[in-house]
Enzyme design. Structure first.
Site, PDB file in Angstrom:
ATOM      1  CG  HIS A   1      -1.938   1.078   1.271  1.00  0.00           C
ATOM      2  ND1 HIS A   1      -3.116   0.968   1.973  1.00  0.00           N
ATOM      3  CD2 HIS A   1      -1.946   2.319   0.722  1.00  0.00           C
ATOM      4  CE1 HIS A   1      -3.813   2.086   1.853  1.00  0.00           C
ATOM      5  NE2 HIS A   1      -3.111   2.940   1.108  1.00  0.00           N
TER       6      HIS A   1
ATOM      7  CG  HIS B   1      -1.410   6.137  -2.691  1.00  0.00           C
ATOM      8  ND1 HIS B   1      -2.591   5.950  -3.361  1.00  0.00           N
ATOM      9  CD2 HIS B   1      -1.635   5.707  -1.421  1.00  0.00           C
ATOM     10  CE1 HIS B   1      -3.493   5.434  -2.535  1.00  0.00           C
ATOM     11  NE2 HIS B   1      -2.937   5.281  -1.350  1.00  0.00           N
TER      12      HIS B   1
ATOM     13  CG  HIS C   1      -7.661   3.388  -0.269  1.00  0.00           C
ATOM     14  ND1 HIS C   1      -6.995   2.764  -1.275  1.00  0.00           N
ATOM     15  CD2 HIS C   1      -6.753   4.200   0.347  1.00  0.00           C
ATOM     16  CE1 HIS C   1      -5.729   3.188  -1.277  1.00  0.00           C
ATOM     17  NE2 HIS C   1      -5.555   4.064  -0.303  1.00  0.00           N
TER      18      HIS C   1
ATOM     19  CD  GLU D   1      -7.425   6.691   4.522  1.00  0.00           C
ATOM     20  OE1 GLU D   1      -8.001   6.682   3.427  1.00  0.00           O
ATOM     21  OE2 GLU D   1      -6.324   7.255   4.701  1.00  0.00           O
TER      22      GLU D   1
ATOM     23  CG  ASP E   1      -1.578   5.748   2.665  1.00  0.00           C
ATOM     24  OD1 ASP E   1      -1.855   5.514   1.483  1.00  0.00           O
ATOM     25  OD2 ASP E   1      -2.408   6.231   3.461  1.00  0.00           O
ATOM     26  CG  ASP E   2      -0.079   8.944   0.373  1.00  0.00           C
ATOM     27  OD1 ASP E   2      -0.029   8.871  -0.865  1.00  0.00           O
ATOM     28  OD2 ASP E   2      -1.072   8.603   1.044  1.00  0.00           O
TER      29      ASP E   2
END
Ligand code: ADE
Ligand code: ZN
Length: 333
Positions: free
Chosen positions: A16, A18, A196, A199, A277-278
């Site tokens: 996961h 991005h 997703h 969340e 994630d980011d």
């Protein structure tokens, strides 16, 4: 072995991340300059000060603005290559990377430009660092079903390079059910599917991801804990949740890492994995996420190893490769 050493030495898979969320301010400035695009910040420091999020949307606004400087194939290559260097440093040996084509095609960047840059980086990462990877194309859920269908159509010539489709962006108000038909077509075309859910959105969205989208994995899913029946289902089906601890902290899904439920989920038998994630926006890559939960939740070495094992078992690599990595993790002590 002490915990930091174990975290460093364990092979790990990232499921996961991005790619647009790995955009470090230094690289953003360099690419903006060479593409002669203005960004609303004077310095790297000023960019970092803007990373003061209070929820998902406040993050997404900045994340989409940052992605605007990506124009040519080399930009996508450089972005992904910078991420692979972080993977090599963290002993992440396999990644299943999200990209958001609509963020780029809506600005006039061709789908081919995005995928060709990312694919070239994936090939070089394999050759240079031995890191394997798959690409997962996400639909932006704040956009229409029709736009998602168009994106799916654009992806068909690149089917061999895209293992699956996902669903990201603003969750609340955009339930998985909005994309039931797009996901049905994607599955028919042979794509694996993830989404997703849970969340910021409710446990109900996780049910929809399972029942309507028929996902192979749930991204985040941490709010599943609010629904005991859903928990039973996730455990019974060994449904992976790709959990992102530092993301949840930064976006105020949890107020304190000590309150994060990843350890409880693991202890109850949910197939949780650790992800970034980011990472350029949320303060850390894979190992930073492991360290943050190990410290805040007092995880023991067996739990850390189980999380790393889960990352391969939940991945889209072959059973044979899964076994190889799992054995390597088990052999560490
Ligand atoms: N796009 C990038 N990061 C995301 C996240 N954490 N949730 C939803 N959409 C995203
Ligand atoms: Zn995400």
């Amino acid at each position: 072995m002490n915990q930091l050493e174990l975290i460093q030495r364990m092979p790990k898979a990232e499921l996961h991340v991005h790619i647009e969320g790995t955009f470090e301010p230094e690289l953003m400035f360099a690419i903006a300059q060479r593409n002669q695009i203005e960004i609303p910040y004077k310095s790297v420091e000023e960019v970092k000060q803007a990373y003061n999020f209070h929820n998902l949307q406040s993050f997404l606004d900045i994340y989409y603005a940052g992605a605007n400087v990506l124009i040519v194939e080399q930009d996508f290559y450089d972005l992904a290559m910078a991420y692979f260097k972080k993977c090599a440093a963290d002993h992440v040996v396999h990644t299943e990377m999200f990209f958001d084509p609509q963020t780029h095609t809506d600005r006039g960047v061709a789908f081919a430009t995005v995928i060709n840059g990312l694919q070239r980086a994936c090939d070089d990462a394999k050759a240079k660092f031995g890191i394997s990877s798959h690409l997962i194309m996400c639909f932006l859920r704040h956009l229409s079903e029709e736009a998602a269908f168009e994106t799916l159509q654009q992806a068909l010539p690149y089917k061999d390079q895209i293992i699956g489709v996902g669903l990201d962006s603003s969750e609340v108000g955009h339930p998985p059910s909005k994309f039931e038909r797009v996901f049905a077509q994607a599955r028919e075309e042979g794509f694996l599917v993830v989404a997703h859910a849970g969340e910021e959105g409710p446990a109900e969205y996780v049910w929809e991801a399972l029942d309507l989208l028929k996902v192979n994995r749930v991204d985040h899913g941490v709010r599943s804990e609010e629904d005991p029946k859903l928990m039973q289902r996730l455990i019974a089906e060994k449904m992976p949740l790709t959990v992102c601890p530092l993301s949840n902290l930064k976006l105020c899904v949890v107020n304190d890492m000590a309150d994060h439920n990843i350890r409880r989920l693991l202890q109850q038998g949910v197939h949780v994995t650790v992800n970034s994630d980011d990472p350029s926006y949320f303060g850390g890559y894979m190992n930073d996420n492991f360290i943050a939960i190990a410290e805040a939740l007092a995880l023991d070495n067996d739990e850390l190893k189980q999380l790393a094992i889960n990352s391969f078992e939940a991945s889209f690599i072959s059973d044979e490769d899964k076994q190889t990595w799992v054995e390597k993790i088990k052999a560490l002590n």
